[in-house]
Motif scaffolding. Structure first.
Motif, PDB file in Angstrom:
ATOM      1  N   UNK A 216       0.834  -1.182  -0.118  1.00 60.99           N
ATOM      2  CA  UNK A 216      -0.015   0.035   0.132  1.00 60.99           C
ATOM      3  C   UNK A 216       0.996   1.449   0.145  1.00 60.99           C
ATOM      4  N   UNK A 217       1.792   1.335  -0.985  1.00 55.37           N
ATOM      5  CA  UNK A 217       2.756   2.516  -1.157  1.00 55.37           C
ATOM      6  C   UNK A 217       3.696   2.666  -0.055  1.00 55.37           C
ATOM      7  N   UNK A 218       3.971   1.615   0.576  1.00 56.08           N
ATOM      8  CA  UNK A 218       4.842   1.843   1.559  1.00 56.08           C
ATOM      9  C   UNK A 218       4.190   2.250   2.930  1.00 56.08           C
ATOM     10  N   UNK A 219       3.243   3.346   2.824  1.00 58.67           N
ATOM     11  CA  UNK A 219       2.527   3.866   4.026  1.00 58.67           C
ATOM     12  C   UNK A 219       1.820   2.701   5.067  1.00 58.67           C
ATOM     13  N   UNK A 220       1.308   1.831   3.937  1.00 59.59           N
ATOM     14  CA  UNK A 220       0.605   0.774   5.004  1.00 59.59           C
ATOM     15  C   UNK A 220       1.266  -0.009   5.875  1.00 59.59           C
ATOM     16  N   UNK A 221       2.493  -0.397   5.587  1.00 63.52           N
ATOM     17  CA  UNK A 221       3.426  -0.993   6.626  1.00 63.52           C
ATOM     18  C   UNK A 221       3.360  -0.348   8.130  1.00 63.52           C
ATOM     19  N   UNK A 222       3.080   0.795   8.277  1.00 61.27           N
ATOM     20  CA  UNK A 222       2.932   1.446   9.611  1.00 61.27           C
ATOM     21  C   UNK A 222       1.636   0.635  10.410  1.00 61.27           C
ATOM     22  N   UNK A 223       0.681   0.482   9.666  1.00 58.23           N
ATOM     23  CA  UNK A 223      -0.532  -0.351   9.974  1.00 58.23           C
ATOM     24  C   UNK A 223      -0.252  -1.734  10.341  1.00 58.23           C
ATOM     25  N   UNK A 224       0.689  -2.539   9.484  1.00 59.94           N
ATOM     26  CA  UNK A 224       0.708  -3.762   9.727  1.00 59.94           C
ATOM     27  C   UNK A 224       1.799  -4.476  10.552  1.00 59.94           C
ATOM     28  N   UNK A 225       2.789  -3.211  10.845  1.00 63.20           N
ATOM     29  CA  UNK A 225       4.168  -3.467  11.401  1.00 63.20           C
ATOM     30  C   UNK A 225       3.881  -4.092  12.997  1.00 63.20           C
TER      31      UNK A 225
END
Length: 262
Positions: A216-225
């Motif tokens: 998700x454009x790299x930003x989504x990794x904050x959600x899944x981290x």
């Protein structure tokens, strides 16, 4: 007197890989917003550290950029004392930053427990674990750093072994903050040794899932981290367990009584 957690580890049932993953996905639906907030707060501590690290290097980068245009070698004219001082500053700041991030992670375990049991338990603030524990957290992070460095120096293969107990330190300390640093590490290695392969598999799979946010454009990794912490929470719950309520950990068998019966 030895802490009861060691008897609970000895009596711990074998965790179920598939069951833990299923429960982790279900709990993630409940706590992903809290995971996002914890992740953003962690980034708020990491970002200034990155800025502090790179600010002294800006003149060098500017000179390197100009050198690429005019064909000369950039100079790295810093006094040895300045380089040593800079390195020590970065080391100290990195440990302080890591303590705050670790405290935030510990608080997330409280949040997961509250969501899992659907209670109204007060989880406290994000930095609850810093109150009266700063010195202990500093030594604990220093020990983790030392173990990781030692494992890396031994041709990196031991990293795969220590990865499991090091991941267990957070849930063990989160729910047993009265433990000393040595007992926390001892308990994490004791539990990790018992179920190493299962926990190692959970770490690998959960880490891969946590990186899916990159799509998700790299930003989504904050959600899944923060998904990586959920399986470790269930490993703790399903093995050591909690000493209160219906989820109390099983008591270790009284071997003395058994021997007497024979």
């Amino acid at each position: 007197m030895e802490h009861s957690i060691f008897k609970r580890i000895e009596a711990a049932p074998k965790p179920d890989f598939g069951d833990i993953l299923t429960k982790s996905f279900n709990l993630f639906k409940e706590v992903w917003t809290q995971g996002l907030l914890h992740g953003l707060l962690s980034m708020a501590f990491v970002f200034p550290f990155i800025v502090i690290v790179y600010i002294p290097m800006i003149p060098f980068y500017i000179e390197a950029f100009e050198a690429s245009q005019y064909g000369y070698e950039p100079s790295f004219d810093y006094a040895p004392a300045a380089i040593v001082g800079y390195a020590l500053l970065i080391l100290v700041l990195s440990f302080v930053m890591q303590i705050f991030v670790f405290a935030i992670n510990l608080h997330f375990y409280r949040v997961m427990k509250k969501a899992d049991f659907q209670t109204h338990e007060d989880t406290g603030g994000y930095f609850t674990y810093l109150k009266g524990n700063f010195g202990k957290l500093f030594v604990l992070n220093l020990a983790v750093f030392g173990i990781a460095i030692l494992a890396a120096l031994l041709c990196y293969l031991p990293i795969f072994y220590v990865m499991v107990p090091l991941q267990l330190i957070a849930p063990i300390f989160a729910f047993n903050s009265e433990l000393s640093v040595s007992d926390t590490i001892k308990a994490s290695f004791k539990l990790g040794n018992r179920f190493w392969l299962i926990i190692f598999g959970l770490i690998i799979v959960s880490s891969m899932i946590a990186q899916l946010g990159i799509l998700a454009c790299f930003i989504g990794v904050i959600v899944t981290a923060y998904f990586v912490h959920i399986p470790m929470y269930y490993v703790y719950k399903d093995t050591i367990g909690f000493t209160e309520g219906p989820t109390a950990a099983p008591e270790a068998p009284d071997t003395g009584a058994i021997n007497e019966s024979f």
